[in-house]
Scaffold this active site. Structure first.
Site, PDB file in Angstrom:
ATOM      1  N   LYS A 141       0.836  -1.217   0.000  1.00  0.00           N
ATOM      2  CA  LYS A 141       0.000   0.000   0.000  1.00  0.00           C
ATOM      3  C   LYS A 141       0.865   1.260   0.000  1.00  0.00           C
ATOM      4  CE  LYS A 141      -3.541  -2.814   2.058  1.00  0.00           C
ATOM      5  NZ  LYS A 141      -4.404  -3.206   3.178  1.00  0.00           N
ATOM      6  N   GLN A 151      -5.212  -2.144   9.303  1.00  0.00           N
ATOM      7  CA  GLN A 151      -4.774  -3.407   8.712  1.00  0.00           C
ATOM      8  C   GLN A 151      -5.265  -4.551   9.609  1.00  0.00           C
ATOM      9  OE1 GLN A 151      -3.241  -3.696   5.673  1.00  0.00           O
ATOM     10  NE2 GLN A 151      -3.592  -5.869   5.918  1.00  0.00           N
ATOM     11  N   ASP A 200     -11.544   1.670   3.180  1.00  0.00           N
ATOM     12  CA  ASP A 200     -11.657   0.216   3.031  1.00  0.00           C
ATOM     13  C   ASP A 200     -13.122  -0.213   2.880  1.00  0.00           C
ATOM     14  OD1 ASP A 200      -9.389  -1.327   2.727  1.00  0.00           O
ATOM     15  OD2 ASP A 200      -8.946  -1.442   4.871  1.00  0.00           O
TER      16      ASP A 200
END
Ligand code: BQF
Length: 294
Positions: A52, A96, A119
């Site tokens: 990322k 994460q 997300d």
């Protein structure tokens, strides 16, 4: 057999994003800023966050990684989320996953400002997606939709079987392919570990989305001739043929299944790179205030 080259498409999209960022910056705007929170030292999570950060650099985004030890409390996590919510310099951020067991993922996810939830894990974004409102769509399903579009794969009236029912992949994928849109208008079945006669179901499918997380689960005898197969699996297994000592296996036994398919995604280089690029697309949308514009 036609290979769906996720890596190639992801690179094209990164070029497109980089162009747009360049224009934003040249006209006096600031670069989009993605932040990532990582807890502990899980090897796979480190790799994903690394992907990322690298993608952010490639498209001209600013990125920040906030690292915490496994001992961080839920309260401290919530405080970090709150800080990111209120930081005007951060356009979007991700947590994460997985988080340590003593922290409720659901609770921290729900603390994220939906406007910064790039997300697409917040129930507000999931709910908005379900009813067809603008929403951040979770990166893996968004990436698969983009691949279907860019390869002009027909979905209308097709029989789709999604294998797996996770909140992050299986469930949203099922909704998206059933939507009244393109890609969409498919007849979608969500299959899982309790599904009876999975093989019979799969043999009728025009499109199979394998997202169950069992390495090489899908074999040639389970796939119809001419089907499209999308492999979401990424199981890391030890290997003595690679430099790193690891290799990635998909949920599909690629070599034998590929002989029967029309389109198929490889692992690595299929869905994975598209997941990363979808996160970049979502972050650009966040910086532009595109989803929540009223
Ligand atoms: C490739 C992920 C399970 C659980 C949490 C490129 C990635 C993977 C593969 C990647 C994933 C999977 C990510 C490839 C991010 C996808 O070349 O095939 C990129 O970095 N992913 C994640 O952040 O969390 C996960 C899978």
């Amino acid at each position: 057999m036609k290979l769906i080259d996720g890596k190639k498409i992801a690179n094209q999209i990164k070029e497109e994003i980089a162009q747009e960022v360049k224009q934003i910056v040249e006209s006096g705007g600031r670069a989009p800023h993605l932040a990532a929170v990582i807890v502990g030292h899980d090897g796979a999570s480190e790799t994903y966050v690394g992907h990322k950060e690298k993608a952010c650099a490639q498209v001209g985004f600013k990125s920040t990684v906030l690292r915490f030890e496994e001992t961080i409390t839920e309260e401290e996590m919530l405080a970090q989320v709150n800080k990111l919510n209120n930081d005007p310099g951060v356009d979007g951020f991700i947590l994460q996953l997985p988080l340590p067991k003593h922290i409720s993922e659901q609770k921290v996810i729900e603390a994220i400002d939906p406007r910064k939830d790039v997300d697409g894990f917040h129930p507000i974004n999931l709910g908005r997606m379900v009813i067809g409102l603008p929403a951040y769509i979770s990166a893996t399903p968004a990436g698969i939709m983009e691949l279907i579009k860019r390869y002009e794969i027909e979905t209308s009236g097709k029989d789709v079987v999604v294998v797996g029912r996770s909140n992050i992949v299986g469930k949203p994928m099922t909704i998206l392919l059933g939507q009244k849109a393109y890609p969409g208008n498919a007849t979608v079945t969500m299959a899982h570990s309790r599904t009876k006669n999975l093989k019979d179901l799969l043999l009728k499918a025009d499109i199979v989305i394998a997202a169950l997380g069992v390495a090489e689960f899908l074999t040639a005898d389970m796939v119809k001739e001419g089907a499209t197969v999308i492999d979401v699996g990424i199981t890391r297994v030890k290997s003595d043929t690679t430099k790193s000592g690891w290799k990635l296996l998909g949920d599909v036994k690629f070599d034998e299944v590929a002989e029967k398919t029309d389109y198929i995604t490889p692992v690595p280089g299929g869905v994975g790179p598209m997941t990363i690029v979808s996160l970049m697309q979502n972050t650009l949308k966040a910086a532009k205030g595109e989803i929540y514009s009223e």
